[in-house]
Structure formats: C-alpha cells, structure tokens
Write an enzyme that holds these catalytic residues in place. Structure first.
Site, mmCIF file in Angstrom:
data_model
loop_
_atom_site.group_PDB
_atom_site.id
_atom_site.type_symbol
_atom_site.label_atom_id
_atom_site.label_comp_id
_atom_site.label_asym_id
_atom_site.label_seq_id
_atom_site.Cartn_x
_atom_site.Cartn_y
_atom_site.Cartn_z
ATOM 1 N N VAL A 17 0.828 -1.206 0.000
ATOM 2 C CA VAL A 17 0.000 0.000 0.000
ATOM 3 C C VAL A 17 0.863 1.257 0.000
ATOM 4 O O VAL A 17 0.648 2.181 -0.789
ATOM 5 C CB VAL A 17 -0.954 0.009 1.210
ATOM 6 C CG1 VAL A 17 -1.746 1.320 1.260
ATOM 7 C CG2 VAL A 17 -1.904 -1.177 1.137
ATOM 8 N N ARG A 49 13.394 -2.009 6.409
ATOM 9 C CA ARG A 49 14.535 -2.516 5.629
ATOM 10 C C ARG A 49 14.944 -1.460 4.597
ATOM 11 O O ARG A 49 14.402 -1.429 3.475
ATOM 12 C CB ARG A 49 14.163 -3.835 4.949
ATOM 13 C CG ARG A 49 13.927 -4.972 5.950
ATOM 14 C CD ARG A 49 13.624 -6.286 5.244
ATOM 15 N NE ARG A 49 12.304 -6.276 4.636
ATOM 16 C CZ ARG A 49 11.186 -6.605 5.287
ATOM 17 N NH1 ARG A 49 11.249 -6.945 6.559
ATOM 18 N NH2 ARG A 49 10.021 -6.582 4.670
ATOM 19 N N VAL A 134 -11.371 0.217 6.291
ATOM 20 C CA VAL A 134 -12.506 -0.682 6.067
ATOM 21 C C VAL A 134 -12.866 -0.704 4.589
ATOM 22 O O VAL A 134 -13.121 0.339 3.982
ATOM 23 C CB VAL A 134 -13.748 -0.241 6.875
ATOM 24 C CG1 VAL A 134 -14.903 -1.211 6.621
ATOM 25 C CG2 VAL A 134 -13.433 -0.172 8.360
ATOM 26 N N GLY A 136 -11.262 -1.231 1.737
ATOM 27 C CA GLY A 136 -10.380 -0.776 0.672
ATOM 28 C C GLY A 136 -10.835 0.496 -0.011
ATOM 29 O O GLY A 136 -11.013 1.533 0.621
ATOM 30 N N ILE A 138 -13.646 1.237 -1.357
ATOM 31 C CA ILE A 138 -15.071 1.557 -1.296
ATOM 32 C C ILE A 138 -15.295 2.749 -0.369
ATOM 33 O O ILE A 138 -14.943 2.695 0.807
ATOM 34 C CB ILE A 138 -15.893 0.354 -0.779
ATOM 35 C CG1 ILE A 138 -15.650 -0.877 -1.643
ATOM 36 C CG2 ILE A 138 -17.375 0.705 -0.737
ATOM 37 C CD1 ILE A 138 -16.278 -2.134 -1.092
ATOM 38 N N GLY A 189 -2.608 -15.260 -4.378
ATOM 39 C CA GLY A 189 -2.194 -14.099 -3.603
ATOM 40 C C GLY A 189 -3.307 -13.444 -2.813
ATOM 41 O O GLY A 189 -3.100 -12.396 -2.187
ATOM 42 N N ASP A 203 -10.009 -10.088 11.124
ATOM 43 C CA ASP A 203 -9.971 -8.914 10.261
ATOM 44 C C ASP A 203 -11.358 -8.288 10.136
ATOM 45 O O ASP A 203 -11.526 -7.069 10.303
ATOM 46 C CB ASP A 203 -9.431 -9.314 8.883
ATOM 47 C CG ASP A 203 -9.468 -8.181 7.882
ATOM 48 O OD1 ASP A 203 -8.524 -7.381 7.862
ATOM 49 O OD2 ASP A 203 -10.452 -8.103 7.102
ATOM 50 N N LYS A 207 -13.100 -4.484 11.546
ATOM 51 C CA LYS A 207 -13.854 -3.579 10.675
ATOM 52 C C LYS A 207 -15.279 -3.380 11.198
ATOM 53 O O LYS A 207 -15.830 -2.278 11.126
ATOM 54 C CB LYS A 207 -13.871 -4.136 9.253
ATOM 55 C CG LYS A 207 -12.479 -4.178 8.623
ATOM 56 C CD LYS A 207 -12.463 -4.961 7.329
ATOM 57 C CE LYS A 207 -11.054 -5.027 6.742
ATOM 58 N NZ LYS A 207 -10.978 -5.858 5.527
ATOM 59 N N GLY A 306 -5.920 -4.739 -1.587
ATOM 60 C CA GLY A 306 -4.944 -4.569 -2.662
ATOM 61 C C GLY A 306 -4.287 -3.209 -2.597
ATOM 62 O O GLY A 306 -4.826 -2.255 -2.028
#
Length: 430
Positions: A17, A49, A134, A136, A138, A189, A203, A207, A306
């Site tokens: 992200v 890193r 919450v 993504g 939307i 994925g 998860d 939310k 995503g």
C-alpha cells in the site's frame, strides 16, 4: 489563490500500500496540487529494511527512524500504513503532539484504541482520517460519518474481507472443499501464508467494530464484537443452502436493537437468500448493505483490498486532510454521544438452520420438536432423510435468540436418538 509552499507528508510504511501511495503522489502531483490548493511533498518514508530498492522514491527520503520523522515539526500529515498496534499507536500519538494530522489504514489499532486516538487528535486540534481501514477503495466511512449524519442508521451488514469471500464463492461455484479453495486463494495471492486473521474472522471483526461505532455514535471496541470463523463451513452446508435458495457468506453485522436501546456487532458465516444483493458479490470483492430510516437501503460495492484500491482511499483522505490544513479547520472527529450499550451475542435474534444426525426410527421428530418447544424456539420447516437406521434431520427455525438456540442445542445433544449436531448456521437477510 494557490499556495506555493508545499504541504509535507511523512509516509510510515512502504509495502504494497505505502509504495502505491508514494507512486500516486508522484505521478499525480499536478492533479493533487490543483485539488488541494497547494503542492504536496513526500518529506520522508520510514521503513524497516532501508536497503530494499523502492522505485520512484529518492534514497535520501528513506529512514528507519520513524519516531524522528514524525517529530520533525515541519510535517503536515503523517500517513500510517504499517499496521499492527505498536509502534503504530505511539507514532500516531507522537505525530499529533508534534503538529501533524494523521491518515491511517490501521483497522486493528482503530478497533482497539480508536477512542483514545481521537481524544489525542482533538486535544491537539488535528485530523484523524481512516477511510482505508474498512473495505479498501469503497467509500464507506465518510458516507456513514458525513453523508448519513442526519439519518438514523439501523443496520450495517456486509462482506468486508475479500479472502474469505473468494474462498466461500469458490466452494459454492465449484463444489470445492474448504482446504482446496484456501489453497487456490493462497496461490493467487488473496490469502496470506498464515490466513488466520482472515478465515477466523479477526480482520472482519475489527472492521465491524469501526463501522458499528460510526453508525451508532457509540464506542464499540474489538472485544465487543462476537466473532466466529468460517473454517468449519463444508460442501454439505452449501448443498443445504442451495436447497433453501441461499448461499453462504462471512458477514459483519452491526445492528440497533428494535427498541433502540442497545446495539450488537458480530462476524460469522450465514446463509443469505440468493435474492439478496450481497449474495451476488463474487470473488475477492467487498460489499456493505446499509439500512437507515430516511435513506432506506443503500449498498456500497467494490474492491476491498490490494495496493491500488487501498491507496485510493488513503489519497482521498490525504486530499481532505490537506484541504483542512490550508483552511485552518478539522473534519469530523469521534461521535460517541449516544453511548449505547453493546448487547452480548445471546441477545441477538435471528433464524437458524440446524442439521442433526439422528436415529432413523419412529418418534425421533416428535422428541426433537418437543425440545425446541420447551426452549421457546419455533420451527419453520423440517426436512428428514435417511436409511439403514441412520437419518439426517434439518430444522429451520423462525427468529429466536442466540441464547435460546444454544439451550436448545445443548438439550438436543442429550437425547439418545440424536447422534450429533452436524452444523448450525444463522440465516440472515430476510
């Protein structure tokens, strides 16, 4: 008049992200400047890193000292996309104390400590925005918090985890078992190497806590949310659902009691009719169904996870917060004036689908029906099949409390004619 001095942004985290946020800030810099009314400058990126190559980010911006970055004093907005509780909580608090507003995608932290973070933001007259926490891309939190601020929301029900929806959709459409569908989700994925947070409902529960708090103007913490995962859902459950004209989804459900005196928040698998809009949500997509007094029924649908979708929500918040900085104002903070109690799961009333393994002999149905009646649970339909001395008995109830259903099932297990309880599933959306 356009301001020439840039607003400075510190980015905490540069993973899937964070890197997309940085990319959009760079490639859409002119558009963002026009929309905000001032340039936006990426002033620093905190990572764990530093040696990893990060395309499009100047090496001199990268640091491992996130605390020093948020303490600089010239940072206008801190974007936090590292996740987890610590050090995110300490960094956000420090950002407020040193003059920055915050945009976060951290659902776990907001579900656990949202009230405390809002209090610190208010103390320092700063913004805390978290649309990306919450569902993504939307737009959901802002419509609940602003567009529906004059309405009374009674129920929020939705699919808020793409991984579990992909798995359940695959089981429904192909007849695959849970493990087979999970393996495919992992290969594509959609599922992490350790999928526990998704498949066990953690998860979605975080939310649900955030959505319930906003919808009902009440502080709802993660511990207040009933949580049940979907690892026990089987192909047989889907077969039963199809016989009822339903499918199965992992739902987050936040609702106001009929008398308006309390609220509940829960996450669990449920059968929903194929006619319900949520039943048609496929793959890794999310959707949330909102019911309110004046607006009626609303549905929000789109990609729920995503890099790009989540970054879209982050950038939307960033634009709003930057505009507030320029005008010297802040957006809406926490609204918890209603302070409604959160009722336990035992008080929740819904329908149930119960599958029993029973002896195939006369009188079994009468015994089972008697147990339901003794616990005040009304039966809607019964379906029985069997041979060779064994049978399957499927009971669908009218609406009953979770506590009453739990007592019923405990009593059923004590009957000699009941070999076992194959499955129990709630029926929602009717």
């Amino acid at each position: 008049m356009m301001r020439t001095r840039p607003l400075k942004v510190a980015l905490l985290g540069c993973g899937v992200v964070g890197s997309e946020v940085a990319r959009i800030m760079t490639t859409h810099a002119d558009d963002l400047t026009a929309r905000i009314g001032a340039p936006v400058e990426l002033a620093g990126v905190a990572v764990r890193r530093p040696d990893r190559v990060r395309e499009g980010i100047a090496p001199e911006l990268v640091t491992t000292d996130a605390t020093a970055l948020v303490k600089r004093g010239d940072i206008d907005v801190v974007v936090e996309v590292i996740g987890g509780i610590e050090p995110a909580r300490a960094l956000i608090t420090t950002a407020f104390e040193h003059g920055a507003s915050v945009v976060s995608a951290n659902k776990a932290l907001l579900a656990q400590d949202g009230a405390a973070l809002h209090a610190v933001a208010e103390q320092h007259d700063k913004d805390l925005y978290y649309e990306a926490a919450v569902a993504g891309a939307i737009p959901l939190i802002r419509p609940l918090r602003e567009s529906l601020a004059g309405d009374k929301i009674n129920r929020v029900m939705g699919i808020v985890n793409g991984t579990t929806n992909f798995i359940l959709d695959k089981m429904d459409s192909t007849g695959a078992g849970y493990q087979e569908a999970l393996d495919e989700a992992t290969a594509l994925g959609y599922a992490e190497a350790d999928p526990t947070a998704d498949v066990e409902g953690f998860d979605a529960a975080a939310k649900a806590a955030i959505l319930a708090g906003i919808a009902f103007h009440t502080r709802v913490r993660l511990d207040d949310v009933y949580r049940e995962g979907m690892t026990e859902v089987t192909a047989a459950d889907f077969a039963s659902a199809r016989e009822m004209g339903c499918t199965i989804k992992l739902l987050a459900i936040c609702e106001r009691a009929a008398d308006g005196a309390s609220v509940t928040a829960r996450v669990h698998p449920a059968m929903i009719p194929l006619s319900h809009p949520l039943a048609s949500v496929r793959g890794a997509y999310n959707a949330v169904f909102v019911e309110s007094d004046a607006a009626g029924q609303l549905m929000f649908y789109g990609p729920g996870a995503g890099g790009s979708p989540t970054a879209s929500a982050v950038l939307g918040d960033l634009v709003a917060v930057c505009r507030n900085r320029l005008s010297g104002s802040t957006g809406p903070g926490e609204s918890a004036y209603a302070a409604l109690p959160v009722s336990p799961m035992g008080d929740v009333v819904t329908r149930y689908h119960i599958s029993l393994d029973v002896a195939d002999k006369p009188g079994v149905l009468a015994q089972v029906a008697t147990v339901f009646a003794e616990h005040g649970v009304s039966i809607d339909t019964v379906r029985q099949s069997g041979k060779d001395g064994e049978a399957s008995l499927v009971v669908v109830t009218h609406r009953a409390s979770d506590a009453a259903l739990t007592g019923t099932v405990e009593a059923l297990r004590k009957l000699d004619t009941v070999r076992g309880v194959a499955s129990i599933m709630r029926v929602e959306g009717e």
